[in-house]
Design a protein around this motif. Structure first.
Motif, PDB file in Angstrom:
ATOM      1  N   ILE A 262      23.697 -20.615 -46.810  1.00 22.61           N
ATOM      2  CA  ILE A 262      24.410 -19.728 -45.902  1.00 22.61           C
ATOM      3  C   ILE A 262      25.507 -19.044 -46.727  1.00 22.61           C
ATOM      4  N   THR A 263      25.823 -17.819 -46.412  1.00 21.62           N
ATOM      5  CA  THR A 263      26.774 -17.084 -47.240  1.00 21.62           C
ATOM      6  C   THR A 263      28.164 -17.041 -46.614  1.00 21.62           C
ATOM      7  N   ALA A 264      29.158 -16.986 -47.477  1.00 27.09           N
ATOM      8  CA  ALA A 264      30.538 -16.837 -47.037  1.00 27.09           C
ATOM      9  C   ALA A 264      30.667 -15.530 -46.264  1.00 27.09           C
ATOM     10  N   GLY A 265      31.363 -15.580 -45.151  1.00 32.37           N
ATOM     11  CA  GLY A 265      31.580 -14.395 -44.330  1.00 32.37           C
ATOM     12  C   GLY A 265      30.509 -14.171 -43.284  1.00 32.37           C
ATOM     13  N   SER A 266      29.386 -14.874 -43.382  1.00 33.14           N
ATOM     14  CA  SER A 266      28.322 -14.701 -42.395  1.00 33.14           C
ATOM     15  C   SER A 266      28.675 -15.449 -41.112  1.00 33.14           C
ATOM     16  N   PRO A 267      28.067 -15.056 -39.998  1.00 29.23           N
ATOM     17  CA  PRO A 267      28.300 -15.816 -38.767  1.00 29.23           C
ATOM     18  C   PRO A 267      27.708 -17.218 -38.897  1.00 29.23           C
ATOM     19  N   PHE A 268      28.436 -18.219 -38.420  1.00 26.96           N
ATOM     20  CA  PHE A 268      27.894 -19.570 -38.406  1.00 26.96           C
ATOM     21  C   PHE A 268      26.823 -19.606 -37.323  1.00 26.96           C
ATOM     22  N   PRO A 269      25.639 -20.109 -37.640  1.00 22.73           N
ATOM     23  CA  PRO A 269      24.546 -20.066 -36.656  1.00 22.73           C
ATOM     24  C   PRO A 269      24.732 -21.048 -35.509  1.00 22.73           C
ATOM     25  N   SER A 270      24.017 -20.797 -34.438  1.00 23.95           N
ATOM     26  CA  SER A 270      23.992 -21.725 -33.317  1.00 23.95           C
ATOM     27  C   SER A 270      23.195 -22.950 -33.740  1.00 23.95           C
ATOM     28  N   ILE A 271      23.838 -24.097 -33.730  1.00 24.25           N
ATOM     29  CA  ILE A 271      23.211 -25.364 -34.114  1.00 24.25           C
ATOM     30  C   ILE A 271      23.465 -26.351 -32.978  1.00 24.25           C
ATOM     31  N   LEU A 272      22.427 -26.652 -32.193  1.00 24.89           N
ATOM     32  CA  LEU A 272      22.558 -27.587 -31.080  1.00 24.89           C
ATOM     33  C   LEU A 272      22.241 -29.003 -31.543  1.00 24.89           C
ATOM     34  N   VAL A 273      23.190 -29.900 -31.349  1.00 25.46           N
ATOM     35  CA  VAL A 273      23.027 -31.318 -31.683  1.00 25.46           C
ATOM     36  C   VAL A 273      23.434 -32.124 -30.450  1.00 25.46           C
ATOM     37  N   LYS A 274      23.353 -33.433 -30.569  1.00 29.90           N
ATOM     38  CA  LYS A 274      23.637 -34.307 -29.429  1.00 29.90           C
ATOM     39  C   LYS A 274      24.958 -35.049 -29.604  1.00 29.90           C
TER      40      LYS A 274
END
Length: 177
Positions: free
Chosen positions: A6-18
């Motif tokens: 993942i690159t600096a400055g990019s949007p952090f992705p949606s990561i669904l965890v429990k």
């Protein structure tokens, strides 16, 4: 296998965890009590260096959260593995489980197979650390291919204080292309 970080400055992705209560949690969402978020990916219950790192992080929690940075941790462990691991952890920040291979890949994490069934029963992410700013962008990141190379928490805490101080007008670094 090709590795794509993942690159600096990019949007952090949606990561669904429990969460331990079974609820789905999106790692990119920042709580109302903070304006930034630190997501610490650890290898799992089987890793004594991860346990030590998370416990050390707890000793810096007050300093980091006083600076408006929420702290969470996550691994690919199961709920049962996390519940067992809690006996060795002395942390008060949220900790999640169930990181999938696809999510590890989306974050650009290195992924390892267990050395044996004694280590663990699933593939797992090697350590990663992401600091998400108020715009949802990756402000700071560190991705390692093993548990021996991680950011020093005292340096990280001081760096976040410097970055967040308005008078420093510190940009996201590493964005040259």
């Amino acid at each position: 296998m090709a590795h794509s970080a993942i690159t600096a400055g990019s949007p952090f992705p949606s990561i669904l965890v429990k969460g331990l209560d079974g609820t789905d949690v999106d790692l990119r969402n920042i709580s109302d009590d903070a304006d930034w978020k630190m997501v610490v990916v650890y290898r799992g219950k089987h890793c004594p260096l991860c346990t030590k790192y998370l416990n050390l992080l707890e000793t810096y929690k007050e300093r980091i959260t006083a600076n408006g940075v929420e702290i969470v941790a996550v691994s690919a462990d199961s709920k049962a593995q996390l519940e067992t691991h809690l006996a060795d952890l002395e942390i008060s920040f949220p900790i999640y489980y169930g990181l999938s291979i696809e999510q590890m890949q989306a974050l650009g994490l290195y992924i390892s197979n267990p050395r044996s069934e004694k280590e663990t029963d699933h593939v797992f992410a090697e350590p990663g650390l992401f600091v998400i700013n108020e715009k949802g962008q990756v402000q700071v990141l560190n991705i390692s291919n093993g548990p021996l190379a991680r950011p020093e928490i005292d340096v990280l805490a001081g760096g976040l204080e410097f970055i967040k101080a308005p008078e420093n007008d510190y940009p996201i670094r590493g964005t040259y292309s």
